[in-house]
Design a protein around this motif. Sequence first.
Motif, mmCIF file in Angstrom:
data_model
loop_
_atom_site.group_PDB
_atom_site.id
_atom_site.type_symbol
_atom_site.label_atom_id
_atom_site.label_comp_id
_atom_site.label_asym_id
_atom_site.label_seq_id
_atom_site.Cartn_x
_atom_site.Cartn_y
_atom_site.Cartn_z
ATOM 1 N N PRO A 464 6.077 -6.285 11.997
ATOM 2 C CA PRO A 464 5.534 -4.972 11.645
ATOM 3 C C PRO A 464 5.494 -4.736 10.144
ATOM 4 O O PRO A 464 6.254 -5.327 9.370
ATOM 5 N N VAL A 465 4.596 -3.850 9.744
ATOM 6 C CA VAL A 465 4.416 -3.492 8.344
ATOM 7 C C VAL A 465 3.888 -2.067 8.291
ATOM 8 O O VAL A 465 3.277 -1.589 9.257
ATOM 9 N N SER A 466 4.125 -1.366 7.192
ATOM 10 C CA SER A 466 3.517 -0.048 6.967
ATOM 11 C C SER A 466 3.209 0.092 5.488
ATOM 12 O O SER A 466 3.613 -0.736 4.662
ATOM 13 N N LEU A 467 2.501 1.160 5.125
ATOM 14 C CA LEU A 467 2.166 1.378 3.718
ATOM 15 C C LEU A 467 3.403 1.637 2.861
ATOM 16 O O LEU A 467 3.352 1.471 1.639
ATOM 17 N N ALA A 468 4.519 2.021 3.466
ATOM 18 C CA ALA A 468 5.753 2.195 2.691
ATOM 19 C C ALA A 468 6.251 0.875 2.125
ATOM 20 O O ALA A 468 7.053 0.856 1.185
ATOM 21 N N ASP A 469 5.780 -0.247 2.687
ATOM 22 C CA ASP A 469 6.211 -1.566 2.225
ATOM 23 C C ASP A 469 5.424 -2.058 1.018
ATOM 24 O O ASP A 469 5.768 -3.101 0.435
ATOM 25 N N VAL A 470 4.371 -1.344 0.630
ATOM 26 C CA VAL A 470 3.515 -1.826 -0.458
ATOM 27 C C VAL A 470 4.216 -1.739 -1.807
ATOM 28 O O VAL A 470 4.254 -2.718 -2.572
ATOM 29 N N THR A 471 4.778 -0.595 -2.140
ATOM 30 C CA THR A 471 5.406 -0.433 -3.455
ATOM 31 C C THR A 471 6.532 -1.435 -3.706
ATOM 32 O O THR A 471 6.551 -2.080 -4.764
ATOM 33 N N PRO A 472 7.505 -1.608 -2.795
ATOM 34 C CA PRO A 472 8.541 -2.609 -3.080
ATOM 35 C C PRO A 472 7.979 -4.027 -3.210
ATOM 36 O O PRO A 472 8.493 -4.828 -4.003
ATOM 37 N N THR A 473 6.907 -4.320 -2.477
ATOM 38 C CA THR A 473 6.292 -5.641 -2.579
ATOM 39 C C THR A 473 5.574 -5.803 -3.915
ATOM 40 O O THR A 473 5.679 -6.843 -4.577
ATOM 41 N N VAL A 474 4.844 -4.782 -4.347
ATOM 42 C CA VAL A 474 4.160 -4.811 -5.638
ATOM 43 C C VAL A 474 5.160 -4.980 -6.782
ATOM 44 O O VAL A 474 4.961 -5.791 -7.698
ATOM 45 N N LEU A 475 6.245 -4.227 -6.728
ATOM 46 C CA LEU A 475 7.249 -4.323 -7.785
ATOM 47 C C LEU A 475 7.863 -5.723 -7.836
ATOM 48 O O LEU A 475 8.106 -6.272 -8.922
ATOM 49 N N THR A 476 8.086 -6.307 -6.671
ATOM 50 C CA THR A 476 8.625 -7.664 -6.619
ATOM 51 C C THR A 476 7.652 -8.657 -7.232
ATOM 52 O O THR A 476 8.051 -9.554 -7.989
ATOM 53 N N LEU A 477 6.363 -8.501 -6.926
ATOM 54 C CA LEU A 477 5.360 -9.392 -7.508
ATOM 55 C C LEU A 477 5.319 -9.285 -9.027
ATOM 56 O O LEU A 477 5.021 -10.264 -9.721
ATOM 57 N N LEU A 478 5.648 -8.106 -9.554
ATOM 58 C CA LEU A 478 5.628 -7.884 -10.994
ATOM 59 C C LEU A 478 6.971 -8.185 -11.651
ATOM 60 O O LEU A 478 7.131 -7.984 -12.866
ATOM 61 N N GLY A 479 7.949 -8.639 -10.855
ATOM 62 C CA GLY A 479 9.247 -8.981 -11.414
ATOM 63 C C GLY A 479 10.113 -7.791 -11.734
ATOM 64 O O GLY A 479 11.024 -7.881 -12.571
ATOM 65 N N ILE A 480 9.884 -6.666 -11.073
ATOM 66 C CA ILE A 480 10.656 -5.446 -11.296
ATOM 67 C C ILE A 480 11.656 -5.275 -10.164
ATOM 68 O O ILE A 480 11.304 -5.416 -8.984
#
Length: 541
Positions: A464-480
Amino acid sequence: MGSLAVISPISHSEYSKAAMKILAPVLCSVLVGLLVPVKGFCQTPRDSKPLIAIFIVDGLRPDSINTLDTPTIARLRKEGVEYLNSHSIFPTVTRVNATALATGTYPVLNGIVGNSMFVSGVNQRTAFDTGDYKQLLKLEQVSGRIATVETLGEILQRNRRKLVTVSSGSTGNGFLLNPTAAHGNGIAIHGLFDPGKTAAYPKQISDAVTQRFGSPPSERDEIGLMNWTDNVLREYVLQDLLPDVVIDWEGPLDSAQHANGVGSPQAKEALHQIDQSISRTISKIEALGLLSRTDIIIGSDHGFAHNTDAVNLLDKLVTAGLKKAANSTDIILASQGQSILLYLMPEEREKLGKLVGFLQQQPSVDLIFTRNGKDGLGSVPGTFSLDLINASHPSRAADVVVSMAWTSKPNPYGVRGTQTINSNMTGRLPGVASGHGGLNPWVIHNTFLAWGADFKKQTRIDVPVSLADVTPTVLTLLGIDVDESNAGRGRILREVMKGAAAATTKKRILKTSAGSYEASLQISTAAGHDYIDTGSRQRAK
């Protein structure tokens, strides 16, 4: 005599480029602190700057994607990652899911609990519409913040990165994608924030957009508004502002499906126009030399189902003597279409048990959620806890949340999913009007695709996935760094990334009952995070 070095003639344009390399650092020092974007200055060089592009197609069901209507989205789905078990957040409405996207959190933390919601400081007598950004400005005035948690825009700004959001949905939706842009945290663009006055935040960006692109079409011309907005994205945002993350909210499909239904000619045309616009934007990214370093996410906020029956719950509560009058403030209703938030004034809380008992007697009512309780069950017998749906916000949560009946029957175009809605009338509904908001699986099941430099290829994922998972994933991709606690926050989608192991899913069914009333809720769990699959009550066959 020593030989003379031969120096090739330098063109005017080459001289200008060479000069700018020398002058740019000096000019940057002058421009520091100015909000007016100047192309090329004080930016990470484009040849080393990654881009994360997020496209949200409002109301896109995954079964609407095909090579005829959506060739671009279908191609990205085939080449990239498709989540087969994507979830809308309940209540399955736009602003709840937009805020989850913009914060990486659920309503329990971010405070946006519905498309309409009640906060006495905004309106003492009734719920207010979060689709109107001016109402959100009032919410900020009385509450201090719109979203009661740090947003993606703020986190990126703190880490010297930039978020730019553009939207052709409602002004409230556009504002919630980056609600602190007016305070210097990234940029939020919506041509109709205040027509003729404000097209974006901050003001310098608004002035630049208006001067360069003129006034947008009215909200009645939804395709025109989308094309205007996406043109701003392609010719200004990507080219001049150089964002690290861009969110593009595509609005026209939602309205087409509300009026005409999923699978209708009008919905197919809106979807085709959206697909073409996304294709043009990706082509622009490629032309700028960014595509090989771009990660693309395509998602939606909710699905859709055919409205077949209506119930006037407000009228029923008044007739039953539970609410004094239609406009009384003892119980305030905030309708989400296929679900309803009910707020009891403090002096009326003793009515809670009687109110729930009444609701359980209504054939149109499916599940009921109440505050507190334990082990997933609410404080009143036969109810589930608001904690299960991450809706127990300390100051904005409703006292009771109700979802309404649904079926898997097809609409006139053969697309499955029908539902009962709260309305100002009661009875069978004619026509093909459709909506969302409840626990209908055809509404909960939305779209989530990933394509790009950091993502796996030709992969199907059933966790499962939801839009709440986007921000933590984006931050991880950016090394934050990301707060990975499970207290109302989304999770990092590690399984979507190249070289990552597959994730696993567990499912469970939770049941509750009171007298003859029985209901069940199906939940999927991944990495300790719960996702609501669907819910319904037991009905005699």
